[in-house]
Design a protein around this motif. Structure first.
Motif, mmCIF file in Angstrom:
data_model
loop_
_atom_site.group_PDB
_atom_site.id
_atom_site.type_symbol
_atom_site.label_atom_id
_atom_site.label_comp_id
_atom_site.label_asym_id
_atom_site.label_seq_id
_atom_site.Cartn_x
_atom_site.Cartn_y
_atom_site.Cartn_z
ATOM 1 N N ARG A 165 0.823 -1.203 0.000
ATOM 2 C CA ARG A 165 0.000 0.000 0.000
ATOM 3 C C ARG A 165 0.859 1.255 0.000
ATOM 4 N N LEU A 166 2.144 1.110 0.260
ATOM 5 C CA LEU A 166 3.031 2.257 0.312
ATOM 6 C C LEU A 166 3.549 2.608 -1.076
ATOM 7 N N MET A 167 3.766 3.899 -1.294
ATOM 8 C CA MET A 167 4.381 4.344 -2.536
ATOM 9 C C MET A 167 5.862 4.586 -2.298
ATOM 10 N N TYR A 168 6.680 4.192 -3.252
ATOM 11 C CA TYR A 168 8.115 4.422 -3.178
ATOM 12 C C TYR A 168 8.504 5.352 -4.314
ATOM 13 N N PHE A 169 9.557 6.138 -4.056
ATOM 14 C CA PHE A 169 9.936 7.151 -5.032
ATOM 15 C C PHE A 169 11.421 7.070 -5.350
ATOM 16 N N GLU A 170 11.731 7.464 -6.568
ATOM 17 C CA GLU A 170 13.127 7.501 -6.976
ATOM 18 C C GLU A 170 13.870 8.571 -6.188
ATOM 19 N N THR A 171 15.189 8.389 -6.036
ATOM 20 C CA THR A 171 15.980 9.399 -5.348
ATOM 21 C C THR A 171 15.839 10.736 -6.074
ATOM 22 N N PHE A 172 15.884 11.804 -5.307
ATOM 23 C CA PHE A 172 15.491 13.097 -5.847
ATOM 24 C C PHE A 172 16.228 14.198 -5.101
ATOM 25 N N ILE A 173 16.709 15.193 -5.828
ATOM 26 C CA ILE A 173 17.276 16.386 -5.191
ATOM 27 C C ILE A 173 17.117 17.564 -6.140
ATOM 28 N N GLU A 174 16.680 18.691 -5.591
ATOM 29 C CA GLU A 174 16.473 19.884 -6.416
ATOM 30 C C GLU A 174 16.653 21.112 -5.541
ATOM 31 N N THR A 175 17.232 22.151 -6.124
ATOM 32 C CA THR A 175 17.431 23.421 -5.427
ATOM 33 C C THR A 175 16.669 24.530 -6.145
ATOM 34 N N VAL A 176 15.949 25.337 -5.378
ATOM 35 C CA VAL A 176 15.236 26.485 -5.945
ATOM 36 C C VAL A 176 15.558 27.731 -5.130
ATOM 37 N N ASP A 177 15.381 28.884 -5.753
ATOM 38 C CA ASP A 177 15.539 30.153 -5.052
ATOM 39 C C ASP A 177 14.203 30.549 -4.430
ATOM 40 N N VAL A 178 14.222 30.898 -3.161
ATOM 41 C CA VAL A 178 13.029 31.391 -2.474
ATOM 42 C C VAL A 178 13.279 32.843 -2.079
ATOM 43 N N GLY A 196 18.792 39.814 -12.629
ATOM 44 C CA GLY A 196 18.243 40.022 -11.290
ATOM 45 C C GLY A 196 16.969 39.261 -11.013
ATOM 46 N N LEU A 197 16.630 38.296 -11.864
ATOM 47 C CA LEU A 197 15.443 37.462 -11.656
ATOM 48 C C LEU A 197 15.850 36.165 -10.977
ATOM 49 N N HIS A 198 15.000 35.634 -10.135
ATOM 50 C CA HIS A 198 15.323 34.375 -9.474
ATOM 51 C C HIS A 198 14.420 33.260 -10.001
ATOM 52 N N ILE A 199 14.985 32.082 -10.090
ATOM 53 C CA ILE A 199 14.267 30.930 -10.645
ATOM 54 C C ILE A 199 13.366 30.359 -9.553
ATOM 55 N N THR A 200 12.060 30.423 -9.753
ATOM 56 C CA THR A 200 11.141 29.888 -8.769
ATOM 57 C C THR A 200 10.461 28.608 -9.241
ATOM 58 N N HIS A 201 10.470 28.350 -10.544
ATOM 59 C CA HIS A 201 10.070 27.028 -11.042
ATOM 60 C C HIS A 201 11.296 26.417 -11.698
ATOM 61 N N PRO A 202 11.850 25.360 -11.100
ATOM 62 C CA PRO A 202 13.112 24.814 -11.610
ATOM 63 C C PRO A 202 12.961 24.210 -12.995
ATOM 64 N N VAL A 203 14.091 24.012 -13.648
ATOM 65 C CA VAL A 203 14.091 23.396 -14.981
ATOM 66 C C VAL A 203 13.536 21.979 -14.876
ATOM 67 N N THR A 204 12.467 21.706 -15.599
ATOM 68 C CA THR A 204 11.866 20.372 -15.594
ATOM 69 C C THR A 204 11.455 19.993 -17.010
ATOM 70 N N PRO A 205 11.453 18.678 -17.315
ATOM 71 C CA PRO A 205 10.927 18.258 -18.614
ATOM 72 C C PRO A 205 9.469 18.662 -18.744
ATOM 73 N N ASN A 206 9.108 19.168 -19.892
ATOM 74 C CA ASN A 206 7.741 19.601 -20.160
ATOM 75 C C ASN A 206 6.924 18.397 -20.628
ATOM 76 N N PRO A 207 5.862 18.016 -19.906
ATOM 77 C CA PRO A 207 5.077 16.847 -20.333
ATOM 78 C C PRO A 207 4.420 17.034 -21.689
ATOM 79 N N PHE A 208 4.322 18.291 -22.151
ATOM 80 C CA PHE A 208 3.727 18.560 -23.457
ATOM 81 C C PHE A 208 4.781 18.982 -24.485
ATOM 82 N N ARG A 209 6.015 18.526 -24.270
ATOM 83 C CA ARG A 209 7.045 18.749 -25.288
ATOM 84 C C ARG A 209 6.674 17.983 -26.557
ATOM 85 N N SER A 210 7.214 18.429 -27.670
ATOM 86 C CA SER A 210 7.009 17.672 -28.904
ATOM 87 C C SER A 210 7.688 16.315 -28.769
ATOM 88 N N PRO A 211 7.075 15.251 -29.260
ATOM 89 C CA PRO A 211 7.728 13.947 -29.217
ATOM 90 C C PRO A 211 8.810 13.790 -30.281
#
Length: 583
Positions: free
Chosen positions: A183-196, A545-560
């Motif tokens: 019943r438990l969900m397991y997740f791949e190892t993950f690390i990400e840094t964002v500017d707050v 002088g802009l800070h990244i608040t949404h990190p670089v991620t693959p776009n699920p709607f990228r062209s295939p």
């Protein structure tokens, strides 16, 4: 700080949800499903930023759900977390302290919590549940004692809540991590840094703080000192110290490639690439060795990590060829070469300005004569066959829709309330000829709200500038010729700004546009085709002088459809990756 915490809790509830009847998130959502029960590591700035010279609560576990509001516990260490976490309830471990963020009935709350809620202006979830922040400690006698958090601890909570709402969609389920019946969900190892960005009263001399979230706790970047501020926070290993050069020929059908160092054009069969990362193309071993000494040695590991994501980025569900190294041949194989909107996918009609392709017929002709069963609206609802290539063009409107409804909460809420969202679309090119595809956004909205898109850029034809097109009952588009910073004063104020495949490092005009985006404080999202272009874009954004608040991620709607760069083999797709600022 009271106003900032009030707004933050509202946003937190919208994203992670609450139980039936307890607030705006009563519908099940991915946030709640993913985070419950698992541990996150959290690091806010440097250890020296905190009075104890270490992170106050570096381990976090989400709790609740099962019909109630989602809260979380913050622990002094991972070992403390393990001591106190039972299968069904929190274990009373003597002399161990934890910070709790929960939702409780007003009747059950301590007077100190009531006073704190009043002082922070926090609102109820539903009619009678309030967010409670306290620090609990089990004494040696087994007695529980509670206290209000310090201002420094509230500061840490603020940074965590801001960061987790940005990065939790990046969690990927590890389907091999648990037994079939678990019943438990397991997740791949993950690390990400964002500017707050700190609120003014919490800044302490610095507007921004880097917040790193990891799963499981204890994850660390394997980066070396050679990494730069513009590098995406992808883990990588440094290449071997020995300078080993092997003549690795590029396996490519491209007729011509371009040497990364000297920019010499070389036939695809005669080009070669770095033996370690296999990403960078050269005309000869001489250029390869020189480039290694000058710059590539410090970046090879990062390129290698990007190359290793290729398998992850391939969309295997489609049945048409998804490689367009020779666009004309690719289009011809699908029977759509020099037809309809596909004419913008090769150079055969490049002599026509953007937006001015000759139009012969209606929708059928726009999609290149594809049959009714082969063009939109969208794949599932119209039972569109996976052999249809329309996803390549639909990537543009669908990415806009994804940003509006999934990445930006304010625009999502406006649409849900049936209101209009004004979107400034910067630097349109092919999109000017793909208006029939943008009508799909109206179908996806399915009765909620309207979108007013203002497309601004130097490629807008003079005779189309100032025109308005109602391409759908819920989507209208204005076209404006010129640089954004010169025209923005005359445009309706935007709720959000978007630029697709923006090539930020390649156009000097971005400087003025970014300065305007910063001054307005409007959330802005950008797509690039590859990770290395995103790394370069991050450098440009931070330089402005802009800070990244949404990190670089693959776009699920990228062209295939994979595209090719002349000088490297990095995975590259139209609208492949998305990042955002000022959200």
């Amino acid at each position: 700080m009271d106003l900032h915490l009030k707004n933050l809790f509202g946003r937190f509830q919208e994203q992670f949800g609450s139980g039936p009847g307890l607030g705006p998130g009563s519908e099940p959502n991915r946030g709640k499903d993913c985070v419950l029960g698992i541990f996150f590591g959290i690091r806010v700035g440097k250890d020296s930023d905190w009075s104890s010279k270490k992170q106050p609560f570096p381990c976090v576990q989400f709790i609740g759900g099962d019909g109630g509001d989602v809260g979380f516990h913050m622990f002094r260490s991972e070992s403390d977390a393990k001591k106190m976490t039972g299968s069904r309830e929190t274990i009373r471990a003597p002399n161990v302290e934890l910070l709790r963020v929960t939702y409780e009935l007003e009747a059950l709350m301590f007077p100190s919590n009531k006073r704190m809620i009043k002082s922070l202006s926090l609102e109820a979830s539903g009619t009678d549940r309030f967010p409670v922040i306290d620090v609990a400690r089990c004494m040696s006698s087994g007695e529980l004692r509670f206290r209000n958090p310090t201002l420094e601890e509230l500061r840490f909570v603020y940074a965590f809540m801001r960061a987790i709402s940005l990065v939790h969609p990046l969690l990927q389920e590890d389907k091999n991590g648990a037994s079939k019946w678990s019943r438990l969900m397991y997740f791949e190892t993950f690390i990400e840094t964002v500017d707050v960005q700190w609120p003014p009263e919490m800044a302490k001399g610095h507007d921004l703080v880097a917040v790193t979230v990891s799963h499981p706790p204890g994850q660390a970047y394997e980066e070396k000192a050679c990494s730069t501020a513009s590098s995406t926070p992808t883990k990588y290993a440094e290449p071997p110290r020995e300078e080993v050069f092997v003549d690795v020929r590029v396996n490519s059908n491209c007729v011509y490639r371009q040497c990364t160092l000297c920019e010499k054009e070389v036939h695809g069969d005669q080009s070669q690439c770095c033996a370690l990362c296999r990403a960078v193309v050269y005309c000869s071993s001489l250029c390869q060795k020189q480039h290694w000494k000058e710059t590539h040695k410090s970046m090879c590991g990062l390129y290698k990590a990007m190359m290793e994501r290729e398998e992850e980025l391939v969309m295997k569900i489609f049945l048409f060829p998804c490689s367009a190294d020779q666009p004309c041949k690719w289009l011809d194989s699908l029977g759509i070469h020099q037809k309809g909107m596909w004419r913008r996918k090769c150079v055969c009609y490049a002599h026509y300005p953007f937006g001015l392709l000759p139009v012969k017929g209606g929708l059928w002709d726009s999609w290149g004569g594809l049959g009714d069963e082969e063009f939109p609206q969208y794949y599932n609802l119209r039972s569109l066959p996976l052999s249809s290539p329309v996803a390549d063009i639909l990537s543009h409107p669908f990415t806009v829709y994804y940003i509006l409804t999934s990445l930006n909460i304010s625009s999502k809420n406006l649409l849900l309330k049936g209101k209009e969202v004004i979107l400034h679309f910067l630097g349109p090119e092919g999109e000017l000829d793909w208006m029939p595809a943008f009508a799909e956004i109206g179908h996806l909205l399915n009765g909620s709200g309207n979108i007013h898109i203002v497309m601004v850029g130097p490629e807008v034809p003079t005779n189309l500038s100032g025109t308005t097109s109602g391409i759908n009952s819920r989507v209208r588009v204005n076209l404006v010729r010129g640089n954004y910073q010169d025209e923005a004063t005359y445009l309706p104020s935007p709720h959000i700004i978007v630029a697709l495949n923006c090539g930020m490092e390649s156009y000097s005009a971005w400087g003025g546009a970014l300065e305007l985006i910063k001054s307005r404080g409007v959330p802005a999202f950008f797509t690039e085709q590859s990770e290395i272009l995103c790394a370069n874009a991050k450098q440009v954004l931070r330089g402005a002088g802009l800070h990244i608040t949404h990190p670089v991620t693959p776009n699920p709607f990228r062209s295939p459809v994979k595209t090719y760069c002349l000088s490297n083999n990095l995975p590259s797709y139209s609208n492949g990756f998305v990042l955002g600022v000022n959200t």
